[in-house]
Design a protein around this motif. Structure first.
Motif, PDB file in Angstrom:
ATOM      1  N   UNK A 159       1.011  -1.268  -0.125  1.00 24.62           N
ATOM      2  CA  UNK A 159       0.085   0.262   0.241  1.00 24.62           C
ATOM      3  C   UNK A 159       0.994   1.684  -0.202  1.00 24.62           C
ATOM      4  N   UNK A 160       2.223   1.378   0.631  1.00 27.17           N
ATOM      5  CA  UNK A 160       3.396   2.389   0.694  1.00 27.17           C
ATOM      6  C   UNK A 160       3.843   2.970  -0.517  1.00 27.17           C
ATOM      7  N   UNK A 161       3.598   1.432  -1.385  1.00 25.16           N
ATOM      8  CA  UNK A 161       4.518   2.509  -2.686  1.00 25.16           C
ATOM      9  C   UNK A 161       3.445   2.630  -3.505  1.00 25.16           C
ATOM     10  N   UNK A 162       2.233   2.220  -3.767  1.00 23.17           N
ATOM     11  CA  UNK A 162       0.560   2.033  -4.814  1.00 23.17           C
ATOM     12  C   UNK A 162       0.344   3.424  -4.209  1.00 23.17           C
ATOM     13  N   UNK A 163       0.089   4.151  -2.751  1.00 21.51           N
ATOM     14  CA  UNK A 163      -0.019   5.005  -2.624  1.00 21.51           C
ATOM     15  C   UNK A 163       0.335   6.255  -3.011  1.00 21.51           C
ATOM     16  N   UNK A 164       1.981   6.645  -2.926  1.00 24.35           N
ATOM     17  CA  UNK A 164       2.846   7.620  -3.076  1.00 24.35           C
ATOM     18  C   UNK A 164       3.110   7.677  -4.490  1.00 24.35           C
ATOM     19  N   UNK A 165       2.621   6.749  -5.629  1.00 23.16           N
ATOM     20  CA  UNK A 165       2.241   6.820  -7.366  1.00 23.16           C
ATOM     21  C   UNK A 165       0.752   6.687  -7.454  1.00 23.16           C
ATOM     22  N   UNK A 166      -0.114   6.453  -6.729  1.00 21.55           N
ATOM     23  CA  UNK A 166      -1.669   7.451  -6.651  1.00 21.55           C
ATOM     24  C   UNK A 166      -1.787   9.121  -6.046  1.00 21.55           C
ATOM     25  N   UNK A 167      -0.892   9.422  -5.692  1.00 19.43           N
ATOM     26  CA  UNK A 167      -0.412  10.907  -4.682  1.00 19.43           C
ATOM     27  C   UNK A 167       0.144  11.398  -6.268  1.00 19.43           C
ATOM     28  N   UNK A 168       1.100  11.280  -6.863  1.00 21.93           N
ATOM     29  CA  UNK A 168       1.910  11.374  -7.754  1.00 21.93           C
ATOM     30  C   UNK A 168       1.317  11.639  -9.598  1.00 21.93           C
ATOM     31  N   UNK A 169      -0.416  10.563  -9.828  1.00 23.61           N
ATOM     32  CA  UNK A 169      -1.152  10.797 -10.649  1.00 23.61           C
ATOM     33  C   UNK A 169      -2.267  11.743 -10.345  1.00 23.61           C
ATOM     34  N   UNK A 170      -2.490  11.582  -9.038  1.00 27.12           N
ATOM     35  CA  UNK A 170      -4.031  12.658  -9.036  1.00 27.12           C
ATOM     36  C   UNK A 170      -3.261  13.956  -9.224  1.00 27.12           C
ATOM     37  N   UNK A 171      -1.748  14.582  -9.129  1.00 30.93           N
ATOM     38  CA  UNK A 171      -1.683  15.938  -9.346  1.00 30.93           C
ATOM     39  C   UNK A 171      -1.347  16.366 -10.460  1.00 30.93           C
ATOM     40  N   UNK A 172      -0.444  14.916 -11.397  1.00 27.68           N
ATOM     41  CA  UNK A 172      -0.886  15.228 -13.111  1.00 27.68           C
ATOM     42  C   UNK A 172      -2.471  15.321 -13.504  1.00 27.68           C
ATOM     43  N   UNK A 173      -3.310  14.483 -13.028  1.00 26.97           N
ATOM     44  CA  UNK A 173      -4.399  14.468 -13.416  1.00 26.97           C
ATOM     45  C   UNK A 173      -5.185  15.982 -13.225  1.00 26.97           C
ATOM     46  N   UNK A 174      -4.825  16.268 -12.196  1.00 27.31           N
ATOM     47  CA  UNK A 174      -5.313  17.274 -11.567  1.00 27.31           C
ATOM     48  C   UNK A 174      -5.548  19.047 -12.969  1.00 27.31           C
ATOM     49  N   UNK A 175      -4.287  19.076 -12.712  1.00 27.35           N
ATOM     50  CA  UNK A 175      -3.483  19.986 -13.475  1.00 27.35           C
ATOM     51  C   UNK A 175      -3.765  19.853 -14.749  1.00 27.35           C
ATOM     52  N   UNK A 176      -4.049  18.384 -15.229  1.00 27.49           N
ATOM     53  CA  UNK A 176      -3.547  18.880 -16.802  1.00 27.49           C
ATOM     54  C   UNK A 176      -5.452  19.209 -17.271  1.00 27.49           C
ATOM     55  N   UNK A 177      -6.436  18.482 -16.352  1.00 27.41           N
ATOM     56  CA  UNK A 177      -8.075  18.667 -16.473  1.00 27.41           C
ATOM     57  C   UNK A 177      -8.450  20.568 -16.312  1.00 27.41           C
ATOM     58  N   UNK A 178      -7.598  20.845 -15.650  1.00 26.07           N
ATOM     59  CA  UNK A 178      -7.378  22.471 -15.148  1.00 26.07           C
ATOM     60  C   UNK A 178      -7.402  22.478 -16.611  1.00 26.07           C
ATOM     61  N   UNK A 179      -5.906  22.303 -17.613  1.00 27.65           N
ATOM     62  CA  UNK A 179      -5.648  22.918 -18.590  1.00 27.65           C
ATOM     63  C   UNK A 179      -6.621  22.428 -20.208  1.00 27.65           C
ATOM     64  N   UNK A 180      -7.305  21.261 -19.878  1.00 30.44           N
ATOM     65  CA  UNK A 180      -8.093  20.801 -20.745  1.00 30.44           C
ATOM     66  C   UNK A 180      -9.322  21.997 -20.943  1.00 30.44           C
ATOM     67  N   UNK A 181     -10.002  22.425 -19.121  1.00 33.34           N
ATOM     68  CA  UNK A 181     -11.101  23.402 -19.160  1.00 33.34           C
ATOM     69  C   UNK A 181     -10.081  24.958 -19.808  1.00 33.34           C
ATOM     70  N   UNK A 182      -9.507  25.179 -19.126  1.00 37.95           N
ATOM     71  CA  UNK A 182      -9.335  26.201 -19.807  1.00 37.95           C
ATOM     72  C   UNK A 182      -9.233  26.696 -20.665  1.00 37.95           C
ATOM     73  N   UNK A 183      -8.943  25.609 -21.806  1.00 39.19           N
ATOM     74  CA  UNK A 183      -8.642  26.042 -23.238  1.00 39.19           C
ATOM     75  C   UNK A 183      -9.659  25.706 -23.972  1.00 39.19           C
ATOM     76  N   UNK A 184     -10.269  25.595 -23.409  1.00 40.45           N
ATOM     77  CA  UNK A 184     -11.535  25.145 -24.734  1.00 40.45           C
ATOM     78  C   UNK A 184     -12.752  25.720 -24.179  1.00 40.45           C
ATOM     79  N   UNK A 185     -13.222  26.358 -23.536  1.00 45.38           N
ATOM     80  CA  UNK A 185     -13.321  27.829 -22.996  1.00 45.38           C
ATOM     81  C   UNK A 185     -13.988  28.757 -24.188  1.00 45.38           C
ATOM     82  N   UNK A 186     -12.401  28.847 -24.301  1.00 45.57           N
ATOM     83  CA  UNK A 186     -12.813  30.071 -25.590  1.00 45.57           C
ATOM     84  C   UNK A 186     -13.643  29.908 -26.641  1.00 45.57           C
ATOM     85  N   UNK A 187     -14.043  28.168 -26.912  1.00 43.33           N
ATOM     86  CA  UNK A 187     -14.085  27.933 -27.761  1.00 43.33           C
ATOM     87  C   UNK A 187     -16.016  27.435 -27.678  1.00 43.33           C
TER      88      UNK A 187
END
Length: 406
Positions: A123-151
């Protein structure tokens, strides 16, 4: 990671196809329902931290047989739903490389193997991977929202309910998949250093992040893509802002989202199976790894094998990987119904008030789901047969609430 999951990959387009722009109402309703539901499961997890999760709460409230029935339905449905989660990413990979159904299925099977391997390491290994994935995902999803709003154009929101308001209910039943996760994380409550403090923090952070990202993605999918949204809407959104070169980037995001969600579900499900075996609700050989910090590898391996068997069945029949989506969401709604019913008996004060609201909402979701609820009911019936026919043994000690002197 469990809640901010694969639902955001394809469900905005699927819900829009079901209810049109009115699908935004379904997203908003599900988010509102999630608040008391999350609070209920956070309170249960903090008071009764145990690998059995919802099955433990039902055992404490309604007894062994009810817990066994729910446990069988939940534990055996997760492998059926795993190909849906990994299949969403498979569709993105197939879209990016120009592959077809075979590419999607190969990706689906590969992701199951990857997630089992991650959890096998602990669980300690998979949890660390999980935290990194969640951060990357949140940033990229927010980027997808921002760049598509003008359209985005409000003209694409009319007609608002082209398929009638009844379609909003159907879309909401589908979106249970996107907002599920609270129920499986309860099986990880025993792994927290301070369940009372940490589960509450995690719940508040998750609700805030999901509210922004889910509603944002749902809106731009409808307002920027309209009825042209394809099987990979997140890729289409990034393409609006950056061109076709962005499509492989969102494919990576889709894979990361899937790995993050499946990682959390497999971690929780493995502990659920071990706890059920510990309590006599499954064969005793699955009980290995029930102590906090241990890895329930036998239960994990069984979950992986069953998931790959489901993938093989889909390949043999030529069915798409989202075939079992509603069957899985039917189980989630049933788990929420019984889990919140248990909470009404186990909690007091504000926690009990949230449980009452969540119980009513869960009952409505069960009715909206309809016939797919028959699968978890059939598995629950099999669990009842098991509980009636297995040899009687000394009952295990129930989980003791946090702060108890017992």
């Amino acid at each position: 990671g469990a809640v901010l999951g694969t639902g955001v990959i394809s469900l905005p387009a699927l819900a829009a196809a079901e209810a049109g722009p009115a699908s935004l109402v379904a997203w908003a309703v599900m988010l509102v329902i999630s608040v008391p539901l999350a609070a209920t499961f956070a309170a249960l997890g903090a008071r009764h931290p145990d690998g059995g999760g919802v099955s433990t709460y039902v055992r404490l409230a309604f007894g062994d047989r009810a817990s066994t029935m729910l446990g069988w339905a939940f534990y055996l449905t997760i492998p059926v739903g795993a190909p849906v989660a990994s299949g969403f990413a498979g569709a993105y990979v197939a879209d990016a490389v120009g592959g077809g159904h075979g590419t999607a299925l190969a990706t689906t099977a590969g992701l199951v193997v990857v997630v089992v391997a991650m959890n096998w390491m602990g669980i300690h290994v998979s949890a660390r991977v999980q935290l990194g994935i969640a951060g990357v995902i949140a940033v990229l999803l927010l980027l997808a929202i921002v760049v598509s709003l003008p359209h985005a154009s409000l003209d694409r929101l009319t007609p608002f309910a082209p398929f009638g308001w009844g379609a909003v209910g159907s879309a909401a039943a589908m979106l249970v998949w996107a907002f599920a996760g609270w129920e499986v994380i309860s099986s990880l409550s025993g792994e927290y250093r301070d369940p009372v403090r940490d589960i509450a923090r995690a719940t508040v952070i998750t609700l805030a992040v999901v509210a922004v990202l889910y509603l944002g993605i749902a809106f731009v999918t409808v307002a920027a893509l309209g009825p042209a949204a394809g099987p990979a809407p997140l890729s289409d959104l990034l393409v609006l802002g950056f061109g076709q070169g962005a499509r492989p980037v969102m494919t990576v995001v889709a894979v990361l989202l899937t790995v993050g969600t499946m990682n959390a579900y497999f971690a929780g499900t493995a502990r659920l199976g071990a706890a059920l075996a510990r309590d006599g609700s499954l064969p005793a050989w699955l009980a290995h790894g029930t102590v906090a910090g241990q890895t329930p590898r036998r239960s994990l391996l069984l979950t992986g094998v069953l998931a790959l068997t489901t993938v093989a069945a889909l390949a043999a029949t030529g069915r798409p990987t989202d075939t079992t989506l509603l069957l899985t969401t039917g189980t989630f709604t049933l788990v929420y119904l019984l889990g919140t019913a248990a909470a009404v008996r186990l909690l007091t004060g504000a926690g009990r008030a949230c449980a009452v609201v969540s119980l009513a909402a869960s009952g409505a979701l069960v009715l909206l789901t309809g016939l797919p609820v028959l699968l978890p009911l059939a598995l629950a019936a099999a669990g009842l047969v098991w509980s009636l026919t297995r040899p009687r043994a000394d009952a295990p000690a129930p989980a003791v609430p946090v702060g108890s002197t017992r």
